[in-house]
Scaffold this active site. Structure first.
Site, PDB file in Angstrom:
ATOM      1  N   HIS A   1     -16.785 -53.017  -4.347  1.00 21.31           N
ATOM      2  CA  HIS A   1     -16.149 -53.461  -3.100  1.00 21.31           C
ATOM      3  C   HIS A   1     -16.877 -54.700  -2.565  1.00 21.31           C
ATOM      4  O   HIS A   1     -16.562 -55.198  -1.490  1.00 21.31           O
ATOM      5  CB  HIS A   1     -16.249 -52.368  -2.029  1.00 21.31           C
ATOM      6  CG  HIS A   1     -15.298 -51.219  -2.207  1.00 21.31           C
ATOM      7  ND1 HIS A   1     -14.011 -51.373  -2.641  1.00 21.31           N
ATOM      8  CD2 HIS A   1     -15.455 -49.887  -1.955  1.00 21.31           C
ATOM      9  CE1 HIS A   1     -13.406 -50.184  -2.669  1.00 21.31           C
ATOM     10  NE2 HIS A   1     -14.267 -49.272  -2.268  1.00 21.31           N
TER      11      HIS A   1
ATOM     12  N   ARG B   1      -4.475 -56.137  -0.713  1.00 19.98           N
ATOM     13  CA  ARG B   1      -3.351 -55.390  -0.143  1.00 19.98           C
ATOM     14  C   ARG B   1      -3.020 -55.936   1.233  1.00 19.98           C
ATOM     15  O   ARG B   1      -3.908 -56.445   1.940  1.00 19.98           O
ATOM     16  CB  ARG B   1      -3.766 -53.913  -0.021  1.00 19.98           C
ATOM     17  CG  ARG B   1      -2.632 -52.990   0.344  1.00 19.98           C
ATOM     18  CD  ARG B   1      -3.116 -51.541   0.396  1.00 19.98           C
ATOM     19  NE  ARG B   1      -1.994 -50.633   0.527  1.00 19.98           N
ATOM     20  CZ  ARG B   1      -2.115 -49.335   0.736  1.00 19.98           C
ATOM     21  NH1 ARG B   1      -3.312 -48.774   0.827  1.00 19.98           N
ATOM     22  NH2 ARG B   1      -1.038 -48.578   0.864  1.00 19.98           N
TER      23      ARG B   1
HETATM   24  P1  PAP Z   1     -11.332 -46.818  -1.755  1.00 22.35           P
HETATM   25  O1  PAP Z   1     -11.349 -48.100  -1.046  1.00 22.35           O
HETATM   26  O2  PAP Z   1     -11.987 -45.731  -0.955  1.00 22.35           O
HETATM   27  O3  PAP Z   1     -11.867 -46.941  -3.135  1.00 22.35           O
HETATM   28  P2  PAP Z   1      -8.554 -47.085  -2.422  1.00 22.35           P
HETATM   29  O4  PAP Z   1      -8.158 -46.416  -3.675  1.00 22.35           O
HETATM   30  O5  PAP Z   1      -8.749 -48.556  -2.442  1.00 22.35           O
HETATM   31  O6  PAP Z   1      -9.820 -46.341  -1.833  1.00 22.35           O
HETATM   32  O7  PAP Z   1      -7.445 -46.831  -1.316  1.00 22.35           O
HETATM   33  C1  PAP Z   1      -6.721 -45.658  -1.220  1.00 22.35           C
HETATM   34  C2  PAP Z   1      -5.263 -46.063  -1.058  1.00 22.35           C
HETATM   35  O8  PAP Z   1      -4.700 -46.261  -2.367  1.00 22.35           O
HETATM   36  C3  PAP Z   1      -4.462 -44.976  -0.397  1.00 22.35           C
HETATM   37  O9  PAP Z   1      -3.447 -45.645   0.322  1.00 22.35           O
HETATM   38  P3  PAP Z   1      -2.701 -45.004   1.586  1.00 22.35           P
HETATM   39  O10 PAP Z   1      -3.755 -44.477   2.500  1.00 22.35           O
HETATM   40  O11 PAP Z   1      -1.898 -46.111   2.199  1.00 22.35           O
HETATM   41  O12 PAP Z   1      -1.816 -43.935   1.042  1.00 22.35           O
HETATM   42  C4  PAP Z   1      -3.938 -44.229  -1.595  1.00 22.35           C
HETATM   43  O13 PAP Z   1      -2.805 -43.416  -1.312  1.00 22.35           O
HETATM   44  C5  PAP Z   1      -3.597 -45.378  -2.510  1.00 22.35           C
HETATM   45  N1  PAP Z   1      -3.490 -44.938  -3.904  1.00 22.35           N
HETATM   46  C6  PAP Z   1      -4.345 -44.168  -4.610  1.00 22.35           C
HETATM   47  N2  PAP Z   1      -3.889 -43.960  -5.840  1.00 22.35           N
HETATM   48  C7  PAP Z   1      -2.715 -44.621  -5.947  1.00 22.35           C
HETATM   49  C8  PAP Z   1      -1.753 -44.779  -7.007  1.00 22.35           C
HETATM   50  N3  PAP Z   1      -1.906 -44.212  -8.180  1.00 22.35           N
HETATM   51  N4  PAP Z   1      -0.666 -45.527  -6.734  1.00 22.35           N
HETATM   52  C9  PAP Z   1      -0.477 -46.112  -5.537  1.00 22.35           C
HETATM   53  N5  PAP Z   1      -1.355 -46.005  -4.507  1.00 22.35           N
HETATM   54  C10 PAP Z   1      -2.460 -45.265  -4.710  1.00 22.35           C
END
Ligand code: PAP
Length: 332
Positions: free
Chosen positions: A141, A163
């Protein structure tokens, strides 16, 4: 190697002994001099114009001496809550598709966050990353300007996923609430911090811009991807990703539906239904909080901000983004 023991005043950021060797900067000594700010579930510390949680910052301060980039490394870089989990699943699956079938795949039993370790917050620390066999897939990150020097000159690849900021903010807010259930932060307080750039690894605009500029200067080494692009055309992005990683899909693979299989396998619908992602948790590096694996798979939609942010709040953030990105060519 001898360890340097640092004297740390009571009440400062950390009281554990420092891991620096005599020739390295002692993180505790440095951190004790830096500005801190409360508000999120753990305090943030300002270092080189970005905000960090203490555990990540400790690793990053040590990284220049402990992390040796390799030319065949691939670094998956993201501002938090931009889709890191998704990118890790996709890149790991694409890069290892000749090694594992979908029936014996590591992602059936391990959370994506785990199969691609973070440079700055991996349980085994930088020593673990250093011992990984080549070619390594590593995530971070960390803002580009704070990455260990040598990454640019090593020629390694970087994939940066960004994003839309309103969705990133809403995702951050939900995640913080799941980390701090006893006293969850309200959306107005969270928004004010996000708007001021005070989030883990923020300000988000400088994070995005640094990698954006790097991708313009070195497009063969830095691939810039948007969450929304994967969402709207996953097959196209996954094929581009494979080519960028040096493992392009063959025509036979495309015709045989391998790209579709990768996309389906890594979709949020499929991942969130696996036992490993429904149960259990990981210890947060900067606190004793256990983060439920399920909190990495919330909605995974584009435009969910509309369900949480009022019109004024959304417009205020849009104006900020327009102002910050003006003249850069970056549009999210
Ligand atoms: P991190 O920064 O803690 O590593 P990160 O994976 O970047 O987390 O962010 C999580 C987001 O990715 C979540 O978004 P939301 O809160 O808007 O729902 C999560 O749902 C989304 N996410 C995780 N896996 C997937 C996937 N396979 N496809 C699409 N979105 C995903």
């Amino acid at each position: 190697m001898a360890q340097v023991q640092c004297e740390v005043e009571e009440g400062s950021v950390n009281s554990s002994p420092c891991e620096a060797t005599p020739s390295e900067v002692c993180p505790e000594t440095l951190i004790a001099t830096l500005p801190t700010r409360e508000g999120w579930s753990t305090p943030l510390i300002l270092y080189k114009k970005f905000w960090f949680r203490s555990a990540a910052l400790r690793s990053l301060i040590l990284a220049p001496a402990k992390f040796v980039p390799r030319h065949d490394d691939t670094i998956l870089a993201t501002h938090p809550k931009s889709g890191t989990t998704w990118l890790k699943a996709l890149a790991f699956t694409v890069a290892n598709r000749h090694r594992y079938t979908f029936a014996d795949h590591p992602l059936l039993t391990r959370i994506p966050q785990d199969v691609v370790p973070f440079l700055e917050i991996t349980p085994g620390g930088l020593d673990y990353v250093e011992k990984m066999p080549s070619p390594r897939l590593i995530s971070t990150h960390c803002p580009f300007s704070v990455l260990p020097p040598g990454i640019s000159s090593s020629g390694c690849r970087i994939v940066y996923l960004c994003r839309e900021p309103k969705d990133t903010f809403v995702s951050r807010w939900h995640f913080e609430r799941s980390m701090c259930k006893a006293d969850p932060i309200g959306i107005n307080d969270a928004f004010n911090l996000f708007y001021e750039g005070c989030t883990p690894y923020g300000p988000f605009w400088n994070h995005n811009l640094e990698y954006w500029k790097e991708s313009l200067m070195r497009p063969k080494e830095v691939m810039f991807v948007r969450y929304e692009e994967i969402f709207s055309d996953p097959l196209k992005v996954v094929r581009e990703l494979a080519s960028f990683l040096g493992v392009p899909f063959t025509e036979d693979e495309v015709q045989g539906g391998v790209v579709d299989q990768v996309v389906r396998f890594c979709s949020i619908e499929s991942l969130r239904n696996l036992d490993v992602n429904k149960t259990g948790g990981i210890e947060h590096a900067a606190s004793n909080v256990i983060i439920d694996h399920s909190s990495f798979f919330r909605k995974g939609k584009v435009g969910d901000w509309v369900n949480h942010m009022g019109k004024d709040m959304a417009e205020k953030l849009d104006r900020l983004v327009e102002d910050k990105f003006k003249g850069s060519g970056l549009e999210i």
